[in-house]
Motif scaffolding. Structure first.
Motif, mmCIF file in Angstrom:
data_model
loop_
_atom_site.group_PDB
_atom_site.id
_atom_site.type_symbol
_atom_site.label_atom_id
_atom_site.label_comp_id
_atom_site.label_asym_id
_atom_site.label_seq_id
_atom_site.Cartn_x
_atom_site.Cartn_y
_atom_site.Cartn_z
ATOM 1 N N VAL A 1 9.036 34.877 -29.169
ATOM 2 C CA VAL A 1 9.240 36.246 -28.698
ATOM 3 C C VAL A 1 7.942 37.025 -28.951
ATOM 4 O O VAL A 1 7.324 36.903 -30.006
ATOM 5 N N CYS A 2 7.520 37.778 -27.962
ATOM 6 C CA CYS A 2 6.238 38.484 -28.075
ATOM 7 C C CYS A 2 6.421 39.874 -28.693
ATOM 8 O O CYS A 2 7.538 40.373 -28.821
ATOM 9 N N GLY A 3 5.309 40.467 -29.052
ATOM 10 C CA GLY A 3 5.324 41.800 -29.656
ATOM 11 C C GLY A 3 5.789 42.890 -28.716
ATOM 12 O O GLY A 3 6.201 43.954 -29.171
ATOM 13 N N GLN B 1 -2.805 30.212 -28.237
ATOM 14 C CA GLN B 1 -1.456 30.774 -28.271
ATOM 15 C C GLN B 1 -0.803 30.580 -26.914
ATOM 16 O O GLN B 1 -1.411 30.868 -25.878
ATOM 17 N N SER B 2 0.437 30.123 -26.904
ATOM 18 C CA SER B 2 1.186 30.020 -25.659
ATOM 19 C C SER B 2 1.360 31.419 -25.073
ATOM 20 O O SER B 2 1.650 32.372 -25.802
ATOM 21 N N PRO B 3 1.238 31.549 -23.758
ATOM 22 C CA PRO B 3 1.469 32.849 -23.130
ATOM 23 C C PRO B 3 2.951 33.152 -22.901
ATOM 24 O O PRO B 3 3.301 34.235 -22.435
ATOM 25 N N VAL B 4 3.832 32.206 -23.236
ATOM 26 C CA VAL B 4 5.258 32.336 -22.930
ATOM 27 C C VAL B 4 5.980 33.169 -23.988
ATOM 28 O O VAL B 4 5.910 32.881 -25.179
ATOM 29 N N CYS B 5 6.679 34.203 -23.536
ATOM 30 C CA CYS B 5 7.589 34.966 -24.393
ATOM 31 C C CYS B 5 8.986 34.398 -24.163
ATOM 32 O O CYS B 5 9.483 34.392 -23.033
ATOM 33 N N THR B 6 9.610 33.917 -25.219
ATOM 34 C CA THR B 6 10.925 33.285 -25.070
ATOM 35 C C THR B 6 11.973 34.264 -24.558
ATOM 36 O O THR B 6 12.872 33.867 -23.817
ATOM 37 N N LEU B 7 11.884 35.538 -24.918
ATOM 38 C CA LEU B 7 12.864 36.510 -24.446
ATOM 39 C C LEU B 7 12.705 36.767 -22.949
ATOM 40 O O LEU B 7 13.685 36.906 -22.223
ATOM 41 N N HIS C 1 13.229 29.181 -21.355
ATOM 42 C CA HIS C 1 13.125 28.935 -22.791
ATOM 43 C C HIS C 1 14.318 29.551 -23.511
ATOM 44 O O HIS C 1 14.848 30.577 -23.084
ATOM 45 N N PHE C 2 14.712 28.930 -24.620
ATOM 46 C CA PHE C 2 15.802 29.475 -25.418
ATOM 47 C C PHE C 2 15.349 30.750 -26.129
ATOM 48 O O PHE C 2 14.212 30.848 -26.571
ATOM 49 N N SER C 3 16.254 31.723 -26.217
ATOM 50 C CA SER C 3 15.996 32.954 -26.959
ATOM 51 C C SER C 3 17.300 33.463 -27.547
ATOM 52 O O SER C 3 18.204 33.868 -26.820
ATOM 53 N N TYR C 4 17.371 33.456 -28.873
ATOM 54 C CA TYR C 4 18.548 34.016 -29.524
ATOM 55 C C TYR C 4 18.589 35.529 -29.324
ATOM 56 O O TYR C 4 19.657 36.105 -29.125
ATOM 57 N N ARG C 5 17.438 36.179 -29.379
ATOM 58 C CA ARG C 5 17.394 37.632 -29.206
ATOM 59 C C ARG C 5 17.929 38.034 -27.827
ATOM 60 O O ARG C 5 18.532 39.091 -27.680
ATOM 61 N N ARG C 6 17.710 37.212 -26.824
ATOM 62 C CA ARG C 6 18.183 37.523 -25.475
ATOM 63 C C ARG C 6 19.651 37.152 -25.300
ATOM 64 O O ARG C 6 20.441 37.919 -24.771
ATOM 65 N N GLY D 1 20.139 27.329 -27.866
ATOM 66 C CA GLY D 1 19.684 26.017 -28.306
ATOM 67 C C GLY D 1 18.352 26.194 -29.015
ATOM 68 O O GLY D 1 18.012 27.303 -29.445
ATOM 69 N N ARG D 2 17.592 25.130 -29.099
ATOM 70 C CA ARG D 2 16.293 25.180 -29.768
ATOM 71 C C ARG D 2 15.243 24.458 -28.945
ATOM 72 O O ARG D 2 15.534 23.507 -28.229
#
Length: 184
Positions: A101-103, A154-160, A165-170, A175-176
Protein backbone atom coordinates in the motif's frame (compact mmCIF):
# COMPACT_ATOMS: atom_id res chain seq x y z
CA UNK A 1 13.26 -25.93 -0.15
CA UNK A 2 11.45 -22.81 1.02
CA UNK A 3 11.74 -21.15 4.42
CA UNK A 4 8.54 -19.51 5.65
CA UNK A 5 8.05 -17.24 8.65
CA UNK A 6 5.39 -16.88 11.32
CA UNK A 7 5.18 -13.13 10.71
CA UNK A 8 4.17 -11.05 13.74
CA UNK A 9 5.08 -7.42 12.87
CA UNK A 10 8.24 -7.39 14.98
CA UNK A 11 12.00 -6.88 14.65
CA UNK A 12 13.20 -10.47 15.09
CA UNK A 13 15.34 -12.30 12.53
CA UNK A 14 16.15 -16.00 12.09
CA UNK A 15 19.37 -17.12 10.40
CA UNK A 16 18.61 -20.38 8.60
CA UNK A 17 20.41 -23.08 6.64
CA UNK A 18 17.42 -25.19 5.66
CA UNK A 19 13.62 -25.42 5.75
CA UNK A 20 11.91 -26.05 9.07
CA UNK A 21 11.39 -29.71 9.86
CA UNK A 22 7.89 -31.18 9.89
CA UNK A 23 7.96 -31.22 13.70
CA UNK A 24 9.48 -27.75 14.05
CA UNK A 25 7.41 -24.81 15.17
CA UNK A 26 7.89 -21.99 12.66
CA UNK A 27 9.45 -19.15 14.66
CA UNK A 28 7.73 -15.81 15.18
CA UNK A 29 10.08 -13.63 13.12
CA UNK A 30 9.71 -11.03 10.40
CA UNK A 31 12.98 -11.68 8.60
CA UNK A 32 14.99 -14.72 7.57
CA UNK A 33 18.61 -14.69 6.44
CA UNK A 34 20.72 -17.41 4.83
CA UNK A 35 24.10 -18.09 3.28
CA UNK A 36 22.87 -21.43 1.86
CA UNK A 37 22.69 -21.59 -1.94
CA UNK A 38 19.46 -22.88 -3.41
CA UNK A 39 17.42 -22.16 -0.28
CA UNK A 40 14.45 -19.91 -1.04
CA UNK A 41 13.35 -17.43 1.61
CA UNK A 42 9.69 -16.40 1.46
CA UNK A 43 7.77 -13.38 2.72
CA UNK A 44 3.98 -13.07 2.62
CA UNK A 45 2.23 -9.71 2.35
CA UNK A 46 -0.99 -8.04 1.33
CA UNK A 47 -0.39 -4.35 2.11
CA UNK A 48 2.88 -4.54 4.07
CA UNK A 49 6.20 -4.05 2.30
CA UNK A 50 8.04 -7.21 1.24
CA UNK A 51 11.80 -6.65 1.33
CA UNK A 52 14.16 -8.93 -0.60
CA UNK A 53 17.91 -8.51 -0.08
CA UNK A 54 21.02 -10.20 -1.46
CA UNK A 55 24.78 -9.70 -1.44
CA UNK A 56 25.85 -11.60 -4.58
CA UNK A 57 29.54 -11.53 -3.62
CA UNK A 58 29.18 -12.80 -0.03
CA UNK A 59 26.33 -15.11 -1.13
CA UNK A 60 23.98 -13.96 1.64
CA UNK A 61 20.25 -13.32 1.18
CA UNK A 62 17.35 -12.12 3.31
CA UNK A 63 13.59 -11.73 3.12
CA UNK A 64 11.77 -9.35 5.45
CA UNK A 65 8.17 -8.44 6.22
CA UNK A 66 7.96 -4.71 6.93
CA UNK A 67 4.57 -3.51 8.04
CA UNK A 68 4.26 -0.24 9.92
CA UNK A 69 5.07 -1.82 13.33
CA UNK A 70 7.98 -3.88 11.97
CA UNK A 71 9.44 -0.94 10.06
CA UNK A 72 9.30 1.14 13.23
CA UNK A 73 10.80 -1.68 15.30
CA UNK A 74 13.72 -1.97 12.87
CA UNK A 75 13.19 -5.32 11.17
CA UNK A 76 15.03 -4.20 8.02
CA UNK A 77 18.13 -2.89 9.87
CA UNK A 78 18.08 -6.14 11.90
CA UNK A 79 18.00 -8.21 8.70
CA UNK A 80 20.88 -6.23 7.19
CA UNK A 81 22.79 -6.60 10.48
CA UNK A 82 22.34 -10.38 10.36
CA UNK A 83 23.53 -10.38 6.75
CA UNK A 84 26.65 -8.39 7.71
CA UNK A 85 27.44 -10.96 10.44
CA UNK A 86 27.50 -13.58 7.65
CA UNK A 87 29.93 -11.51 5.56
CA UNK A 88 27.66 -9.21 3.56
CA UNK A 89 28.67 -5.65 2.80
CA UNK A 90 25.80 -3.11 2.69
CA UNK A 91 27.45 -1.42 -0.31
CA UNK A 92 27.02 -4.67 -2.29
CA UNK A 93 23.50 -5.53 -1.10
CA UNK A 94 20.82 -5.48 -3.77
CA UNK A 95 17.44 -4.50 -2.28
CA UNK A 96 14.02 -4.86 -3.88
CA UNK A 97 10.70 -3.97 -2.30
CA UNK A 98 7.55 -5.45 -3.75
CA UNK A 99 3.95 -4.30 -4.07
CA UNK A 100 2.58 -2.60 -0.94
CA UNK A 101 0.00 0.00 0.00
CA UNK A 102 1.44 3.37 -0.98
CA UNK A 103 1.65 6.58 1.02
CA UNK A 104 -1.11 8.13 -1.08
CA UNK A 105 -3.52 5.41 0.14
CA UNK A 106 -2.39 4.31 3.65
CA UNK A 107 -4.64 6.62 5.66
CA UNK A 108 -3.99 6.80 9.40
CA UNK A 109 -5.02 9.09 12.25
CA UNK A 110 -2.88 12.24 12.61
CA UNK A 111 -1.51 11.04 15.97
CA UNK A 112 -0.29 7.79 14.37
CA UNK A 113 1.36 9.66 11.50
CA UNK A 114 3.15 11.90 14.02
CA UNK A 115 4.28 8.86 16.05
CA UNK A 116 5.63 7.15 12.93
CA UNK A 117 7.36 10.31 11.65
CA UNK A 118 9.05 10.80 15.01
CA UNK A 119 10.81 7.45 14.49
CA UNK A 120 11.09 7.42 10.68
CA UNK A 121 10.56 10.87 9.13
CA UNK A 122 10.66 9.51 5.57
CA UNK A 123 7.40 7.62 6.22
CA UNK A 124 5.43 10.86 6.74
CA UNK A 125 2.82 11.06 3.98
CA UNK A 126 -0.56 12.40 2.97
CA UNK A 127 -3.30 10.62 1.06
CA UNK A 128 -4.33 11.70 -2.41
CA UNK A 129 -7.53 13.05 -0.78
CA UNK A 130 -5.64 15.19 1.75
CA UNK A 131 -5.69 13.18 4.99
CA UNK A 132 -2.76 11.93 7.13
CA UNK A 133 -0.97 8.85 5.83
CA UNK A 134 2.12 6.69 6.29
CA UNK A 135 4.46 5.49 3.53
CA UNK A 136 6.06 2.32 4.92
CA UNK A 137 8.03 1.63 1.74
CA UNK A 138 9.57 5.11 1.80
CA UNK A 139 10.55 4.47 5.42
CA UNK A 140 12.14 1.14 4.50
CA UNK A 141 14.13 2.72 1.67
CA UNK A 142 15.33 5.52 3.97
CA UNK A 143 16.52 2.92 6.48
CA UNK A 144 18.34 1.00 3.74
CA UNK A 145 19.98 4.20 2.50
CA UNK A 146 21.23 5.06 6.01
CA UNK A 147 22.66 1.53 6.26
CA UNK A 148 24.65 2.06 3.06
CA UNK A 149 22.47 -0.04 0.74
CA UNK A 150 22.60 1.88 -2.52
CA UNK A 151 21.20 -0.61 -5.07
CA UNK A 152 17.50 -0.27 -4.27
CA UNK A 153 14.37 -0.58 -6.38
CA UNK A 154 10.75 -0.18 -5.39
CA UNK A 155 7.73 -1.75 -7.07
CA UNK A 156 5.43 0.90 -8.52
CA UNK A 157 2.36 -1.19 -7.58
CA UNK A 158 0.07 0.00 -4.78
CA UNK A 159 -1.83 -3.03 -3.50
CA UNK A 160 -4.88 -0.93 -2.57
CA UNK A 161 -5.09 0.61 -6.05
CA UNK A 162 -4.36 -2.58 -8.02
CA UNK A 163 -7.17 -5.03 -8.64
CA UNK A 164 -4.52 -7.63 -9.49
CA UNK A 165 -3.03 -7.66 -5.97
CA UNK A 166 -4.38 -8.60 -2.56
CA UNK A 167 -5.16 -5.73 -0.18
CA UNK A 168 -6.62 -6.14 3.27
CA UNK A 169 -7.10 -2.37 3.54
CA UNK A 170 -9.26 -2.45 0.40
CA UNK A 171 -11.16 -5.74 0.86
CA UNK A 172 -11.09 -6.33 4.66
CA UNK A 173 -10.48 -10.00 3.86
CA UNK A 174 -7.70 -11.16 1.63
CA UNK A 175 -5.17 -13.67 0.45
CA UNK A 176 -1.43 -13.08 0.42
CA UNK A 177 1.27 -12.28 -2.11
CA UNK A 178 4.53 -14.20 -1.80
CA UNK A 179 7.98 -12.78 -2.46
CA UNK A 180 10.99 -15.09 -2.75
CA UNK A 181 14.75 -14.61 -2.76
CA UNK A 182 17.47 -17.25 -3.12
CA UNK A 183 21.09 -17.65 -4.12
CA UNK A 184 22.04 -19.68 -7.21
Amino acid sequence: RVVWMNQVHGPDVAVVDGPWGSDDEIPAVDAVVTARRGLALAVLTADCTPVLLADPVAKVAAAAHAGRPGMLAGVVPAAVGAMVKLGADPARIVARTGPAVCGRCYEVPEAMRAEVAAIEPAAYAGTSWGTPAVDVTAGVHAQLERLGVRDREQSPVCTLESGDHFSYRRDRTTGRLAGYVWLD
